[in-house]
Motif scaffolding. Structure first.
Motif, PDB file in Angstrom:
ATOM      1  N   ARG A  48      27.378  54.985  12.683  1.00  0.00           N
ATOM      2  CA  ARG A  48      28.348  55.024  13.713  1.00  0.00           C
ATOM      3  C   ARG A  48      28.581  53.618  14.104  1.00  0.00           C
ATOM      4  NH1 ARG A  48      27.453  58.044  19.117  1.00  0.00           N
ATOM      5  NH2 ARG A  48      29.513  56.985  19.560  1.00  0.00           N
ATOM      6  N   LEU A  49      29.828  53.254  14.661  1.00  0.00           N
ATOM      7  CA  LEU A  49      30.401  51.830  14.915  1.00  0.00           C
ATOM      8  C   LEU A  49      29.999  51.583  16.045  1.00  0.00           C
ATOM      9  CD1 LEU A  49      34.079  51.948  13.432  1.00  0.00           C
ATOM     10  CD2 LEU A  49      32.112  50.889  12.376  1.00  0.00           C
ATOM     11  N   PRO A  50      29.928  50.235  16.593  1.00  0.00           N
ATOM     12  CA  PRO A  50      29.686  49.835  17.985  1.00  0.00           C
ATOM     13  C   PRO A  50      30.403  50.577  18.951  1.00  0.00           C
ATOM     14  CG  PRO A  50      29.627  47.913  16.289  1.00  0.00           C
ATOM     15  CD  PRO A  50      30.444  48.933  15.716  1.00  0.00           C
ATOM     16  N   GLY A  60      26.376  53.704  20.056  1.00  0.00           N
ATOM     17  CA  GLY A  60      27.000  53.107  19.003  1.00  0.00           C
ATOM     18  C   GLY A  60      26.023  52.663  17.948  1.00  0.00           C
ATOM     19  N   ILE A  62      25.446  50.130  13.660  1.00  0.00           N
ATOM     20  CA  ILE A  62      25.696  48.950  13.060  1.00  0.00           C
ATOM     21  C   ILE A  62      26.525  49.097  11.871  1.00  0.00           C
ATOM     22  CG2 ILE A  62      24.240  47.451  14.398  1.00  0.00           C
ATOM     23  CD1 ILE A  62      22.242  47.697  12.031  1.00  0.00           C
ATOM     24  N   LEU A  63      27.157  50.388  11.723  1.00  0.00           N
ATOM     25  CA  LEU A  63      28.086  50.676  10.372  1.00  0.00           C
ATOM     26  C   LEU A  63      28.913  49.294  10.078  1.00  0.00           C
ATOM     27  CD1 LEU A  63      28.362  52.531   8.094  1.00  0.00           C
ATOM     28  CD2 LEU A  63      30.146  53.590   9.617  1.00  0.00           C
ATOM     29  N   ASN A  64      29.559  48.988  11.064  1.00  0.00           N
ATOM     30  CA  ASN A  64      30.432  47.739  10.645  1.00  0.00           C
ATOM     31  C   ASN A  64      29.887  46.553   9.737  1.00  0.00           C
ATOM     32  OD1 ASN A  64      28.945  47.236  13.012  1.00  0.00           O
ATOM     33  ND2 ASN A  64      30.565  45.855  13.433  1.00  0.00           N
ATOM     34  N   THR A 218      33.674  41.688  13.631  1.00  0.00           N
ATOM     35  CA  THR A 218      34.441  42.873  14.034  1.00  0.00           C
ATOM     36  C   THR A 218      33.791  44.155  14.308  1.00  0.00           C
ATOM     37  OG1 THR A 218      36.458  44.102  13.711  1.00  0.00           O
ATOM     38  CG2 THR A 218      35.224  43.402  11.784  1.00  0.00           C
ATOM     39  N   ASP A 219      34.257  44.597  15.169  1.00  0.00           N
ATOM     40  CA  ASP A 219      33.343  46.198  15.333  1.00  0.00           C
ATOM     41  C   ASP A 219      33.884  47.203  14.489  1.00  0.00           C
ATOM     42  OD1 ASP A 219      31.846  44.955  17.419  1.00  0.00           O
ATOM     43  OD2 ASP A 219      32.937  45.530  18.887  1.00  0.00           O
ATOM     44  N   ASN A 220      34.767  46.775  13.696  1.00  0.00           N
ATOM     45  CA  ASN A 220      35.525  47.871  12.871  1.00  0.00           C
ATOM     46  C   ASN A 220      35.107  47.372  11.259  1.00  0.00           C
ATOM     47  OD1 ASN A 220      36.741  49.122  15.030  1.00  0.00           O
ATOM     48  ND2 ASN A 220      38.186  47.385  14.969  1.00  0.00           N
ATOM     49  N   ILE A 221      35.398  48.534  10.469  1.00  0.00           N
ATOM     50  CA  ILE A 221      35.215  48.344   8.943  1.00  0.00           C
ATOM     51  C   ILE A 221      36.881  47.811   8.379  1.00  0.00           C
ATOM     52  CG2 ILE A 221      34.838  49.399   6.961  1.00  0.00           C
ATOM     53  CD1 ILE A 221      33.214  51.366   8.272  1.00  0.00           C
ATOM     54  N   SER A 235      25.164  40.272  12.846  1.00  0.00           N
ATOM     55  CA  SER A 235      24.551  41.192  13.600  1.00  0.00           C
ATOM     56  C   SER A 235      23.416  40.818  14.382  1.00  0.00           C
ATOM     57  CB  SER A 235      24.779  42.490  12.956  1.00  0.00           C
ATOM     58  OG  SER A 235      24.566  43.541  13.864  1.00  0.00           O
TER      59      SER A 235
END
Length: 282
Positions: A48-50, A60, A62-64, A218-221, A235
């Protein structure tokens, strides 16, 4: 004679002691990271993303950072190979042995090899400002590529210099061009390519200083090369500086994932190197 025997025993004991010390440090690092980072490690953490309160200890993952690290490492490693292999072949096959150009090329890459990653990051950041560019996935890829090219070149060059002159002469005697001889030589430097890739990936995925200036966070991919990208080292850095205990534990989880990735790649690299070594002509 007895004195020599005692001396050999002492040296042998010192070597064993040095090995145990290194192994002890390695084991202590792994134990410290695993002890703190393994309990928070869940499927949610890596898939999952944060979330909105992730940096406050809430939901959330740390997938990003995982995706950003893999994107940067894969792209920079591929670019590094594409740039480095022609350089190695040029200084070892196209140039004469003892060439001054080959000597200064090796010297230059030796110097670049020792330059800290933060210098690469500062240089790339200055160039980005000059051209009006923002922190992005592309910036991270470029600076990591510059960082690992010296590793690629010097590691492969050491193997290429050990190629038998008789092998090259045999290729030329059959009417092969220098380009065709490179195709023969590439099987001989395959172990060097595998080793260089292993070293480069380890250096690339663990770098924080260079990507801090160029890739951002960033918190996104990232969906394009112009968007910022998160990485696992950053991170770890950002979460470890948090005053919230839950967030600091997640930093160790990110460090544990980073260590696992490097370990898997190292084992794979060893297997590939041993397989390619069978094709070498000694």
């Amino acid at each position: 004679m007895k004195l020599l025997f005692i001396e050999e025993k002492i040296v042998n004991m010192l070597m064993i002691l040095a090995t145990l010390i290194v192994f002890g440090f390695f084991a202590s690092i792994i134990w410290t990271i695993a002890k703190t980072g393994f309990p928070p490690l869940t499927w949610e953490m890596i898939s999952r993303l944060p979330g909105g309160g992730f940096y406050l200890g809430k939901e959330g993952g740390i997938l990003n950072a995982i995706a950003g690290s893999l994107m940067i490492v894969f792209a920079s490693t591929l670019l590094g190979l594409i740039i480095s292999i022609p350089i190695v072949f040029y200084i070892n096959i196209y140039l004469k042995k003892g060439s001054r150009l080959a000597y200064f090329t090796r010297l230059s890459f030796d110097v670049l090899f020792g330059v800290p990653s933060i210098v690469y990051g500062a240089f790339a950041f200055t160039v980005m400002i000059f051209f009006g560019l923002k922190t992005s996935l592309l910036g991270g890829i470029v600076v990591i590529t510059l960082l690992i090219i010296p590793i690629f070149v010097r590691s492969m060059d050491e193997v290429a210099r050990s190629i038998s002159k008789e092998l090259l002469d045999a290729s030329y005697s059959l009417g092969a061009t220098k380009l065709e001889t490179c195709k023969v030589a590439i099987r001989q430097i395959a172990p060097g390519i595998a080793t260089a890739t292993l070293l480069s990936v380890g250096r690339a995925i663990g770098d924080a200083a260079g990507v801090m200036f160029t890739a951002g966070f960033t918190d996104n991919i990232p969906q394009s090369l112009n968007q910022p990208a998160a990485t696992l080292p950053l991170s770890v850095f950002f979460q470890l500086s948090s005053p919230i205990p839950e967030v600091r534990e997640r930093a160790y989880t990110a460090a544990l994932l980073l260590t696992i990735i490097v370990l898997v790649l190292s084992i794979a690299g060893r297997l590939i190197t041993s397989r390619f070594s069978k094709n070498r002509i000694r």
